[in-house]
Structures are given as C-alpha cells and as structure tokens.
Design a protein around this motif. Sequence first.
Motif, PDB file in Angstrom:
ATOM      1  N   VAL A  87      -3.756   8.916  -9.780  1.00 31.07           N
ATOM      2  CA  VAL A  87      -3.803   8.271  -8.469  1.00 31.07           C
ATOM      3  C   VAL A  87      -3.584   9.325  -7.386  1.00 31.07           C
ATOM      4  CG1 VAL A  87      -2.750   6.521  -6.983  1.00 31.07           C
ATOM      5  CG2 VAL A  87      -2.901   6.137  -9.464  1.00 31.07           C
ATOM      6  N   THR A  88      -4.442   9.326  -6.370  1.00 36.03           N
ATOM      7  CA  THR A  88      -4.334  10.290  -5.273  1.00 36.03           C
ATOM      8  C   THR A  88      -4.206   9.564  -3.944  1.00 36.03           C
ATOM      9  OG1 THR A  88      -6.732  10.424  -4.995  1.00 36.03           O
ATOM     10  CG2 THR A  88      -5.726  11.986  -6.528  1.00 36.03           C
ATOM     11  N   MET A  89      -3.822  10.312  -2.920  1.00 37.59           N
ATOM     12  CA  MET A  89      -3.616   9.736  -1.598  1.00 37.59           C
ATOM     13  C   MET A  89      -4.671  10.186  -0.591  1.00 37.59           C
ATOM     14  SD  MET A  89      -1.029   7.804  -1.987  1.00 37.59           S
ATOM     15  CE  MET A  89       0.050   7.526  -3.383  1.00 37.59           C
ATOM     16  N   GLY A  90      -5.730  10.820  -1.067  1.00 39.12           N
ATOM     17  CA  GLY A  90      -6.744  11.334  -0.139  1.00 39.12           C
ATOM     18  C   GLY A  90      -7.523  10.244   0.561  1.00 39.12           C
ATOM     19  N   LYS A  91      -7.691   9.107  -0.092  1.00 32.71           N
ATOM     20  CA  LYS A  91      -8.415   7.973   0.487  1.00 32.71           C
ATOM     21  C   LYS A  91      -7.988   6.710  -0.236  1.00 32.71           C
ATOM     22  CE  LYS A  91     -12.352   9.382  -2.370  1.00 32.71           C
ATOM     23  NZ  LYS A  91     -13.777   9.804  -2.362  1.00 32.71           N
ATOM     24  N   GLY A  92      -8.456   5.562   0.248  1.00 34.93           N
ATOM     25  CA  GLY A  92      -8.097   4.308  -0.392  1.00 34.93           C
ATOM     26  C   GLY A  92      -6.737   3.811   0.022  1.00 34.93           C
ATOM     27  N   THR A  93      -6.016   3.196  -0.901  1.00 36.42           N
ATOM     28  CA  THR A  93      -4.732   2.544  -0.594  1.00 36.42           C
ATOM     29  C   THR A  93      -3.562   3.127  -1.379  1.00 36.42           C
ATOM     30  OG1 THR A  93      -4.989   0.885  -2.338  1.00 36.42           O
ATOM     31  CG2 THR A  93      -6.002   0.395  -0.186  1.00 36.42           C
ATOM     32  N   VAL A 122       0.850  -1.191   0.000  1.00 43.08           N
ATOM     33  CA  VAL A 122       0.000   0.000   0.000  1.00 43.08           C
ATOM     34  C   VAL A 122       0.882   1.236   0.000  1.00 43.08           C
ATOM     35  CG1 VAL A 122      -1.881  -1.124   1.275  1.00 43.08           C
ATOM     36  CG2 VAL A 122      -0.115   0.124   2.513  1.00 43.08           C
ATOM     37  N   ALA A 123       0.277   2.383  -0.254  1.00 37.65           N
ATOM     38  CA  ALA A 123       1.008   3.653  -0.154  1.00 37.65           C
ATOM     39  C   ALA A 123       1.345   3.916   1.298  1.00 37.65           C
ATOM     40  CB  ALA A 123       0.160   4.783  -0.715  1.00 37.65           C
ATOM     41  N   THR A 124       2.586   4.327   1.553  1.00 37.68           N
ATOM     42  CA  THR A 124       3.038   4.576   2.929  1.00 37.68           C
ATOM     43  C   THR A 124       2.127   5.585   3.628  1.00 37.68           C
ATOM     44  OG1 THR A 124       5.302   4.184   2.162  1.00 37.68           O
ATOM     45  CG2 THR A 124       5.023   5.269   4.319  1.00 37.68           C
ATOM     46  N   GLU A 125       1.689   6.588   2.885  1.00 37.67           N
ATOM     47  CA  GLU A 125       0.846   7.647   3.449  1.00 37.67           C
ATOM     48  C   GLU A 125      -0.487   7.118   3.960  1.00 37.67           C
ATOM     49  OE1 GLU A 125      -1.168  11.801   1.804  1.00 37.67           O
ATOM     50  OE2 GLU A 125       0.642  10.995   0.821  1.00 37.67           O
ATOM     51  N   ARG A 126      -0.945   5.991   3.428  1.00 35.66           N
ATOM     52  CA  ARG A 126      -2.246   5.437   3.803  1.00 35.66           C
ATOM     53  C   ARG A 126      -2.155   4.354   4.869  1.00 35.66           C
ATOM     54  NH1 ARG A 126      -5.828   8.111   3.828  1.00 35.66           N
ATOM     55  NH2 ARG A 126      -7.269   6.340   3.757  1.00 35.66           N
ATOM     56  N   ALA A 127      -0.948   4.036   5.357  1.00 36.95           N
ATOM     57  CA  ALA A 127      -0.759   2.905   6.265  1.00 36.95           C
ATOM     58  C   ALA A 127      -1.538   3.056   7.561  1.00 36.95           C
ATOM     59  CB  ALA A 127       0.733   2.727   6.551  1.00 36.95           C
ATOM     60  N   ALA A 128      -1.467   4.224   8.193  1.00 44.31           N
ATOM     61  CA  ALA A 128      -2.131   4.410   9.482  1.00 44.31           C
ATOM     62  C   ALA A 128      -3.648   4.264   9.356  1.00 44.31           C
ATOM     63  CB  ALA A 128      -1.781   5.782  10.059  1.00 44.31           C
ATOM     64  N   GLY A 129      -4.209   4.863   8.323  1.00 43.74           N
ATOM     65  CA  GLY A 129      -5.654   4.770   8.128  1.00 43.74           C
ATOM     66  C   GLY A 129      -6.098   3.340   7.869  1.00 43.74           C
ATOM     67  N   LEU A 130      -5.300   2.577   7.123  1.00 45.77           N
ATOM     68  CA  LEU A 130      -5.668   1.194   6.830  1.00 45.77           C
ATOM     69  C   LEU A 130      -5.563   0.319   8.059  1.00 45.77           C
ATOM     70  CD1 LEU A 130      -3.952   0.884   3.352  1.00 45.77           C
ATOM     71  CD2 LEU A 130      -6.403   0.810   3.810  1.00 45.77           C
ATOM     72  N   ALA A 131      -4.573   0.572   8.910  1.00 44.34           N
ATOM     73  CA  ALA A 131      -4.446  -0.198  10.150  1.00 44.34           C
ATOM     74  C   ALA A 131      -5.688  -0.034  11.012  1.00 44.34           C
ATOM     75  CB  ALA A 131      -3.197   0.253  10.912  1.00 44.34           C
ATOM     76  N   ALA A 132      -6.191   1.218  11.093  1.00 47.75           N
ATOM     77  CA  ALA A 132      -7.402   1.459  11.875  1.00 47.75           C
ATOM     78  C   ALA A 132      -8.605   0.777  11.236  1.00 47.75           C
ATOM     79  CB  ALA A 132      -7.639   2.960  11.993  1.00 47.75           C
ATOM     80  N   LEU A 133      -8.682   0.802   9.917  1.00 50.61           N
ATOM     81  CA  LEU A 133      -9.806   0.200   9.220  1.00 50.61           C
ATOM     82  C   LEU A 133      -9.802  -1.326   9.360  1.00 50.61           C
ATOM     83  CD1 LEU A 133     -12.230   0.741   7.313  1.00 50.61           C
ATOM     84  CD2 LEU A 133     -10.658   0.419   5.409  1.00 50.61           C
ATOM     85  N   LEU A 134      -8.607  -1.937   9.285  1.00 52.10           N
ATOM     86  CA  LEU A 134      -8.503  -3.388   9.357  1.00 52.10           C
ATOM     87  C   LEU A 134      -8.510  -3.894  10.791  1.00 52.10           C
ATOM     88  CD1 LEU A 134      -5.788  -3.937   6.579  1.00 52.10           C
ATOM     89  CD2 LEU A 134      -8.260  -4.311   6.398  1.00 52.10           C
ATOM     90  N   GLY A 135      -8.325  -2.985  11.734  1.00 51.20           N
ATOM     91  CA  GLY A 135      -8.353  -3.383  13.149  1.00 51.20           C
ATOM     92  C   GLY A 135      -7.161  -4.200  13.575  1.00 51.20           C
ATOM     93  N   THR A 136      -6.017  -3.965  12.999  1.00 47.34           N
ATOM     94  CA  THR A 136      -4.804  -4.700  13.365  1.00 47.34           C
ATOM     95  C   THR A 136      -3.596  -3.809  13.131  1.00 47.34           C
ATOM     96  OG1 THR A 136      -3.536  -6.721  12.988  1.00 47.34           O
ATOM     97  CG2 THR A 136      -4.509  -5.668  11.051  1.00 47.34           C
TER      98      THR A 136
END
Length: 1013
Positions: A381-387, A331-345
């Motif tokens: 491709v943008t980093m505002g949301k998604g991966t 995933v994009a490094t910028e999106r890592a924190a948001g994805l961790a919260a979304l995946l719950g891990t």
Amino acid sequence: MLLCRTSAVSQSIARWGSTARRRGAVLHPALSFNYRSCQSVSSTEGETQPVDAGSSQGQYRDSVLLPCTDFPIKLTGQKLLDRELEIQRMCGFAELYSWQRERKAKKEFCLHDGPPYANGDPHVGHALNKILKDIRNRFEMLRGRQVHYVPGWDCHGMPIELKALGELGPSSLSALQIRQKARQFAERAIARQKAAFQRWGVMADWDKCYYTFDGAYEAAQLKVFQEMHSKGLIYQDYKPVFWSPSSRTALAEAELEYNPEHVTGISRQSPPFLLYFYFLHLRSLIMLCGVSVLVWTTQPWTIPANQAVCYMPNAQYSVLKRADSGQLLLVATERAAGLAALLGTELESKGTFTGSELEGGICRHPTIPGKEVPLLPANHVTMGKGTGLVHTAPAHGMEDFSVASHFKLSVECIVDEEGRFTELAGPELANLHAMDEGTEKVICMLKESGALVREEPCVHSYPYDWRTKKPVIIRPSKQWFINTASLKDKAKEVLQKVRVMPESARGGLLSMLDRRTYWCISRQRSWGVPIPVFYHKDTGEALINKHTVSHISTLFKEKGSDCWWELPLESLLPPEVLKKSKAGPVEDYVRGEDVLDIWFDSGASWAAVLEEPEPRADMYVEGKDQIGGWFQSSLLTSVAVRNKAPYKSLVVHGFAVSEKGEKMSKSLGNVVDPQVVINGGTDPTTPAYGADALRWWVAESNVFSEVQIGPTALRSARDSINKLRNTLKFLLGNLQGFDPRTHAVDPKEMQYLDQYMLHLLRGYSIKVTDAYSEFDAGRAIRVLQAFINRDLSSFYFSIIKDRLYCEPEGSLGRRSCQTVLEEVLDGLTRSIAPILPHLAEEVYLHAPGHDGMWLCTLFRSGWVKSSSVWRRPGLEEAVEGACAIRDSFLSSIPGKNAAQYDLTVAIEPGLLFELMESLQEEPTATCSQLTELMMSARTTLTSSLPRDLPADTLLASGSFLINLEGGVIREDSAFSIAAVPTSAARCPRCRRYTSDTPDCLCPRCQSVLSVAA
C-alpha cells in the motif's frame, strides 16, 4: 643532424595548434593540368582544366605523370547493384566465414546471434542489428581472430501460429496440422530474411544456421529445462498471470508492452473514469459503526472478486466527516487534502490513529449482499495516490495474491480465457466481457447499492499483449513457472562482471531482475516445444523427472518435437521409463498440452549453439527491448544451470525510427524498407543506394540512442561514400605503374614529409583500431574522415602533386611518395572494410601488386599495418616545425598563390634551425624538402632576415615549442619570415615559378626531359 642523434621517442607540442599542417593552401599550378583523358582529379585534389594542345604548355602534356585509373569515381543505379553482386561472387563472400573457421588462429571471438522472429519480411531493424554485428565480426576476423557467429531464428510462438492459420480457427485443425502450417510459414519468412542478410553482406555460413524448431536445438533446450526442474527451479502452480484474452494464452512480462494512454473502463454508455467506492459498516474495537471505508481502483471489473481491503500498518489514518452530507469516511491522513479537493467538500477530522489499530476490522462487500471482507495489513500500500486503502482481489492481482497466500484467502477466478465473466461473478455479470460491458454493469451495481462515490476520467499506463496490441488481464490459472526470486541475487552478482554498453543500460537489467519474482513459461498453444509432462487421469498429478525428460529429449533430437503428437503414448512413456519413475501403467496418463514460452526457447540458445567446453559468448548485441527479453532469459537460464552469465559483454542498441524521431508505422507512411534502400523503388525519390550505403548509415549512427533513417540520412551516406571514392580514386590514379613488390622505398630513404605521413598513418591506424574495439563504428568513420580531410587532402596531397606529376617516373622522390600512397591506400581500404566490404574489395582488386591474386581477397589478408619503424625520433618535430612556419607564411598571403613568392625563413641557431637544415641543406633552394612543404617558388634559410628587403615584402613571425626525449630537451624557438613576390617566370611544364624566362623550362624540368630523351 638532429634526426640522427636523437634516440628517444619524441613528443612535440606546437603552440600554433593542429591547424598549421591542416590548413589548405592555394594549389600548386601544375595540379590543374589535364594532360590525359583518363585523368580524373577530385575537387578536393584540384579541379582539372583543358589545355590547348598548340600552346607551349600543351606540348609538354605527355611528359607529366597525371593520375590514371579505371576505378569509377561514382557508381549509381543498376551499375552499382551489379558491381556489388559481382564483388560478392568474385571475392567469395559466401565462403569467407567457412574459410576463416578453418584457418589457424590464436584467439576466437564469439558473437552469439540473437534469433530474429521468423514471422515477416526483413525490416530496417533487422538491418541495424545484423550489420552492427557484421561490422564487429569482420573487424575481428581481419585482425586475426577466428570468429564464431551462427545466425539463428526464433521459429515458435503464437504470432506465427495465428498468421499461419489465417482465417481458419484453431478448432478446425489438429495440433499437427497447425504445426505443419506454422512451420511452413516460418520457413518462408526465414528464406526471405536470410536472402536479405546475405545481400547486406553479412558474413556467415548460411547453410549452417540454427533454428529453434530443429530437433537438436529442442533437445538441448529440454536438457536445460530438465536441469532446472531437477534443482526445483521449475514448478507448477495456480496463481495469477498476465493473460491475453485476444491470444487466449498466458504471457510473461517480457511479452508485454505498456500503453501509457490506456483509458480505464472503455464504455459505450459512460465516459472513461477513475472509480472511487466505499465499503459500509466498519466493525472494530476502536471505532463506532457507520464509518465508510473509502477505497479506489482503476479496474472496477475486479470488484466482484474482492476478498479484502489492505492498509499500511505504520501509516496514519483518520476518520473524516463530510461537510456536505455528514458522512464519516476512513482514509489515510496523508490523502485527506487531496480527497477534499476531489470530492468538492470540506472534510473535518474526527479522530486519527495508526494503521495497525485497524486490525480485526470487517467491511461489507459493496456488490455482493451479505458478504463480509477483512481489513488486512500489507506493505504494498502506498500514499502516492488514492485513499491509502487498497481494494484486494487475489485472483486478479500479483500483490493481491501474495496477501491472499499469507492470510489464506480464497482465490476465485471470475473471468474465463476470453476475458468474460463466469458464473462465479454472479448471474448479472455472467458472459459479459469484463473490460467492456462487464465494467459498465459493475458500475451500475455500485450505483444501485449506493456505494459509488465518484467516477473520474483516468488515463494511465496499462499492459498490452505485444503481439495483438490489445489489453491483457491478470487471472489465475495452473501454469508452469520458474522461481526467478531464488535466481535473481546470483544473476545480479554475475551481471556485475559483464561489460554493458552503454553502461546506462545496466540499471534496466537490474531493475527487471528485481521486479521479477517468477516467470510463467507455459503457453496454451500448439506451435512450440511441448512441456514434457504427463498428467495422471484421475488425480491430475504431474509426472515429470529426469528419466521422462531425458527420454523425450532423445526423441526430439531424432524425430523433432512433432513426435509429441505423432507417437503413441507407449513410445513417449516406455516401460523402462515408467519403472525408473516408479509410476503406474501408461494408460493412467495423458500427455500435457502446453508448450514452452518462446523466451525460454531462445533463452536456452547458449546451450544449443555455443561451443563446449565453455559455452560463453564474448558478446551479445541486440536492441533495447531485449533488456527484459533475450538478455534476461539467457542470463536466468545460464545462471540456473551453470552459475554464470552466457556472455562477457552486452551491447544494447536503440530502435530505428523515422527522421522525425517517430516510430515507423505503415499508417504514418514513414516505413523505410531496406530492400528499397538497396535496390531503389518505383518512386524517383527512392534511388538505389546499394548495400554499402545501408551499412554506412548503420555505422555512422549513434546506435546507443534511437537511430533515425530517411532520405536525408541515406543521401548523406551516399555522398560520404562518393567523397571517399574520390580520395581512393586519387590514390589509385597516382599508383599507376607502381608495383610495391619492386618499387617500394625503405622508410629510412624516404623524404621527411613522406616519413611523416607514415607517422600520421600509424596514428590513424591506432585510433581506428581502438574505435572498432570499443564497438564505436561511428568514431571509426569520424577518424577516417578527419584523416582524409585534414591529413591527406588539405595537407599531404596538396604538397606532393608536383613531385608526383613532374619528377621522373622512377625517381627516388616520386617512388618515395608512391610508397606512402600505397601504404595509405592499403590502410584506408582495410580500415573501411568492416563497414564497406564491397567498396573495400573493389579497391583491393584495383590496387597495385594484386594482379594474378584473385583468390587473395582483402578479407583474407589481414588488418591495417602499423609499423613502429614509422615513428622516428625528431621526425615529427622537423615536419611540424616546418608546418608552423608554413602556417605563418600562408597566413601572411591570404588568398594568394604560395608558388608566386620567394620565402626567407630566419631562425636563430638552435634546435629548430637544425631541424630545418635537415629539410634544406643549402641556404637557398627551389627544389628542397622545405620548399616543397612551403609550396613556395624559392626558400631561403638563414639566421636573420636581410635588412634591405623590398617594399612589397610581407613579414610575419611565430614560434615553435620543441619537446624531445620526454621533456629532457625543451626549446621554444622563434622564427621570422619574409615573403617577396618572385621575379622568376612560370615553367610551361610544371607551372612553378622557377624559370629564368617565360616559356622556358625550369632547370628541374629541363633535367627531367633530357634524361627521358
């Protein structure tokens, strides 16, 4: 005197502020008499009281000249409606436009009418738009310009076609039968709308309108099409377009409306969701196998059409390890924190690198076994949301298609015209509706392959068909396009020279141009202007050139576009045209079946309606939805053909909404029908307001925002008009017996107060003219109301009534006053005429000097007069200086009757003293111009106050700044006043306190009656 010796135009600044001459005083006693049964005085001009005929006052009732007119103070119900229709007939509303087109004029004003859609009854949005235009047109005509305004209707398009068909399916009728029914439907709608526009008082030649289904109009449209095609701006291509499954046709962006509460994946079995999924087995030179590429989408139905995964080359990407499963995710490094919260891990970084290092990566497709797709760089491709990694389906996304074009990817459409999956999507999906049960099936397939990571509720903005109100999809098809990318720079350049009101709307126009790289202009319907193209039966190659289009254009002009279906192909492609086109025999071709987008229809109206040699309008006036519609289609077609805009200025108004600010909806029960507004409804709460009340509502509103309408706004409009009628009735009543042709007094011979009123009238006319010129009818109304309330009712009317009622009928003072009243009446009537044409003409018919001149209506007689003679040096200072003193006087006797006081005014010798001497030459007077202004019993002008003032004397002081000759002469003059209750008795005729003994006439009234005798 100073009035004679000052030569420069003067300006004055009064410290006492603008309230001095505006403040209302206790009305003169004579003003409350009701000597005549026909007299009707408004509350603002003094309430009437009955008079005992046997009293000493009653014996003089016939000697007082009170207002008398048959102009009604109020019209309601059927009388109001009958009167408006009578005015329209008597004053030639129907012939006015033609008359002004035939008269000689130095300048022309062209307001090009944006065509309303001919698919329904007239509504309040029509009223807002048409009345706004009419106000400006009437103003321009009144001030001497020749107005060019041709009403028109947009007559083609899918909504009309569907309504005309009703329950019949299009397959049951031929194209010509469909077109016949659609034309009939449009004609009925036009008739209803046209009748309404005429009832609203909209000025036009209603027998010479333009219709986009007229052959001559269609021919002009094809000429624009041909010129753009010759320049290579119109082309045919296979690419994704907005497609409406509910309408089964391509749509342009202007035909979309975005639903901000669209729910992704409407499902009967599963909740709405935001879908995450991954591709397995990344293979590249820099990473090991076993890494999953985490990708997201809000359109899961497009996953079977995936051809690539896109990344941003300059962004940073990481391989992350899930703490709960050990799975590796890219995933994009910028999106890592948001994805961790979304995946719950927790996600542990195992390596970081730039996107460009992903080049050459290959992923396995999540639902199609054995299919591999590449990782490709893309700037969208943008980093505002998604991966930070984007699912790419070239057949079903505009940016995706650009990537496919660059990298030569396959563009396979997996949905048909009804929005159902085709066989290309695979046997499991075929015939399922893509956005409903098809989406559910795709999700199941992802789960079965182990590719579904998470689904989440997702509410987001999504495009809908603006006619059917149902979602659209993006799918590729072979369509005709305009290359707007090559036009937008020039369009933006010429737009900078266009005046836009409000200026804030310019940004929307520019951003629309920026977003629009191409414009799909072909539609798969029957009701429209056919695209004049022929296709080779074997190769499918299009035959279209200047020779074919020119021939078809000539046929359309003569026969109308129905001939595309009526005539044999040999008539559409005659031998001479085939020869010039270097084409084969006619039997090798078939005619095209697509029609032109209705935005191209209306966008070419400048070429069909505006006059040569320079078809360019002074103004376009439409609602804010036309920022992406008619304003833009007109601009693009004009720039394409002529390199210039078709308009010099744009006026962008808001929408009509309910009084709560809600969009009007039948389900909410807040729809306001303009016909009910005018004629009244069956409900007692919906009285008949008439057309002028509807026009007042439009004019008074802030049209650059959302325009609220409802019972409160309409009652306010009615009450405002009634107050205006009140003032007009007062003016007309006091002009009884006055003929301006023989009785008018030269301004130089007038009393100073009357001259000053002309000065104020001149200022009013300038302000109201500026307001109309700036397309601000609301400001015109505010200027009107301020002038009536402040300058007339509270000031001039309250002062002059004694002179009007009690002076000899033909005296210079009374005629002077009547001359001003006639000028004021004339100015007010003309200034309200653009907004209230029915009332203005009604007043004009009652006004003095117009008897025997029925054909010379107000609208044929010009704009508000504004004479430079009305501004005299020193005049303003004289009257406003007196008003400063008057203000101090009235403030010293709050709630008391000024007529019961003798007033002494003390001013040291100087400019102010000289000015007051011009108003009262004698030291003491009961009938001077200064006394009239003070409204006192007697006024004494002196250089200092007496020392032996009575104990009940009320004292006050103040100052007035005189500024003459541009500041060359400046003097701040102080004054003192002493107000003493008068010892004089009240005159039984004029009721001023100027009689020697009770029940005896004052000297002035004795003189008046002796002369009359």
